[in-house]
Design a protein around this motif. Structure first.
Motif, PDB file in Angstrom:
ATOM      1  N   VAL A  11       0.889  -1.278  -0.172  1.00 14.51           N
ATOM      2  CA  VAL A  11      -0.093  -0.182   0.430  1.00 14.51           C
ATOM      3  C   VAL A  11       0.935   1.261   0.410  1.00 14.51           C
ATOM      4  CG1 VAL A  11      -0.225   0.038   2.698  1.00 14.51           C
ATOM      5  CG2 VAL A  11      -1.991   1.258   1.538  1.00 14.51           C
ATOM      6  N   GLN A  12       0.120   2.386  -1.148  1.00 18.13           N
ATOM      7  CA  GLN A  12       1.278   3.319  -0.241  1.00 18.13           C
ATOM      8  C   GLN A  12       1.128   4.310   0.972  1.00 18.13           C
ATOM      9  OE1 GLN A  12      -0.181   5.517  -3.965  1.00 18.13           O
ATOM     10  NE2 GLN A  12       1.180   4.558  -5.656  1.00 18.13           N
ATOM     11  N   GLY A  14       0.265   6.885   3.466  1.00 19.31           N
ATOM     12  CA  GLY A  14      -1.546   7.045   3.549  1.00 19.31           C
ATOM     13  C   GLY A  14      -3.042   6.378   2.935  1.00 19.31           C
ATOM     14  N   GLY A  15      -2.220   5.093   2.610  1.00 14.11           N
ATOM     15  CA  GLY A  15      -3.411   4.959   2.868  1.00 14.11           C
ATOM     16  C   GLY A  15      -4.150   3.217   3.811  1.00 14.11           C
ATOM     17  N   SER A  16      -4.467   2.681   3.417  1.00 14.01           N
ATOM     18  CA  SER A  16      -5.398   2.176   4.213  1.00 14.01           C
ATOM     19  C   SER A  16      -4.997   0.564   3.991  1.00 14.01           C
ATOM     20  CB  SER A  16      -6.611   2.141   4.810  1.00 14.01           C
ATOM     21  OG  SER A  16      -6.953   3.820   5.166  1.00 14.01           O
ATOM     22  N   LEU A  17      -5.512  -0.914   4.854  1.00  9.74           N
ATOM     23  CA  LEU A  17      -5.152  -1.933   4.780  1.00  9.74           C
ATOM     24  C   LEU A  17      -6.346  -2.184   6.027  1.00  9.74           C
ATOM     25  CD1 LEU A  17      -1.651  -3.550   4.401  1.00  9.74           C
ATOM     26  CD2 LEU A  17      -4.032  -3.033   2.510  1.00  9.74           C
ATOM     27  N   ARG A  65      -4.169   5.910  14.457  1.00  5.21           N
ATOM     28  CA  ARG A  65      -3.676   5.640  12.973  1.00  5.21           C
ATOM     29  C   ARG A  65      -4.889   4.481  13.039  1.00  5.21           C
ATOM     30  NH1 ARG A  65       0.181   4.859  10.625  1.00  5.21           N
ATOM     31  NH2 ARG A  65       1.695   4.142  12.576  1.00  5.21           N
ATOM     32  N   ASN A  82      -5.044   2.998   9.434  1.00  2.00           N
ATOM     33  CA  ASN A  82      -5.455   4.373   8.421  1.00  2.00           C
ATOM     34  C   ASN A  82      -3.936   5.009   8.352  1.00  2.00           C
ATOM     35  OD1 ASN A  82      -8.104   2.859   7.859  1.00  2.00           O
ATOM     36  ND2 ASN A  82      -8.590   4.511   9.319  1.00  2.00           N
ATOM     37  N   SER A  83      -4.130   5.676   7.599  1.00  2.00           N
ATOM     38  CA  SER A  83      -2.586   6.744   7.288  1.00  2.00           C
ATOM     39  C   SER A  83      -1.543   5.672   7.537  1.00  2.00           C
ATOM     40  CB  SER A  83      -3.115   7.814   7.854  1.00  2.00           C
ATOM     41  OG  SER A  83      -4.185   8.451   8.515  1.00  2.00           O
ATOM     42  N   LYS A  85       2.180   4.238   7.725  1.00  2.00           N
ATOM     43  CA  LYS A  85       3.610   4.623   6.856  1.00  2.00           C
ATOM     44  C   LYS A  85       4.863   4.105   6.446  1.00  2.00           C
ATOM     45  CE  LYS A  85       2.686   8.242  10.658  1.00  2.00           C
ATOM     46  NZ  LYS A  85       3.039   8.884  12.124  1.00  2.00           N
ATOM     47  N   VAL A 111       4.543  -0.555   3.044  1.00  2.00           N
ATOM     48  CA  VAL A 111       4.255   0.781   2.563  1.00  2.00           C
ATOM     49  C   VAL A 111       5.465   1.380   2.235  1.00  2.00           C
ATOM     50  CG1 VAL A 111       3.047   3.040   3.792  1.00  2.00           C
ATOM     51  CG2 VAL A 111       2.806   0.531   5.084  1.00  2.00           C
ATOM     52  N   SER A 113       6.011   3.619  -1.565  1.00  2.00           N
ATOM     53  CA  SER A 113       5.468   4.715  -2.921  1.00  2.00           C
ATOM     54  C   SER A 113       6.367   3.657  -4.005  1.00  2.00           C
ATOM     55  CB  SER A 113       5.700   5.892  -2.891  1.00  2.00           C
ATOM     56  OG  SER A 113       6.890   6.231  -2.572  1.00  2.00           O
TER      57      SER A 113
END
Length: 113
Positions: A11-12, A14-17, A65, A82-83, A85, A111, A113
């Motif tokens: 996940v990038q 800021g994303g969520s899982l 978070r 959430n959010s 890092k 996590v 990018s």
């Protein structure tokens, strides 16, 4: 008792899982459930716990978070993240119990990018 964790992935920032952990056996509803994580080269650390009454406890690094919850009818504990890092990257493990403990097999969260 067997624990099966799932929901990890890439996940990038800021994303969520949402992680899930399903437990076998009849002791789930009475047990303290927890999520722990282990990053490469580091020790396993507590992320969050939830007791049979629904009281929760979080590591300072995830407060605000992450949310731990449980569904006793489904013998399942969840970790909403959430959010996210990059420093949240780790293998996440669920745990049942506090004295006699059982561990799931882990689910990897990356996590990046």
């Amino acid at each position: 008792v067997q624990l099966q964790a799932s929901g990890g992935g890439l996940v990038q920032p800021g994303g969520s899982l949402r992680l899930s952990c399903v437990a076998s056996g009849s002791s789930f509803s009475r047990a303290v459930m927890g999520w722990y994580r282990q990053a490469p080269g580091k020790q396993r650390e507590l992320v969050a716990t939830i007791n049979s009454g629904g009281s929760t406890n979080y590591a300072d690094s995830v407060k605000g978070r992450f949310t731990i919850s449980r569904d006793n009818a489904k013998n399942t504990v969840y970790l909403q993240m959430n959010s996210l890092k990059p420093e949240d990257t780790a293998v996440y493990y669920c745990r049942l119990g506090t004295i006699y403990v059982y561990w799931g097999q882990g689910t990897e969260v990356t996590v990046s990018s």
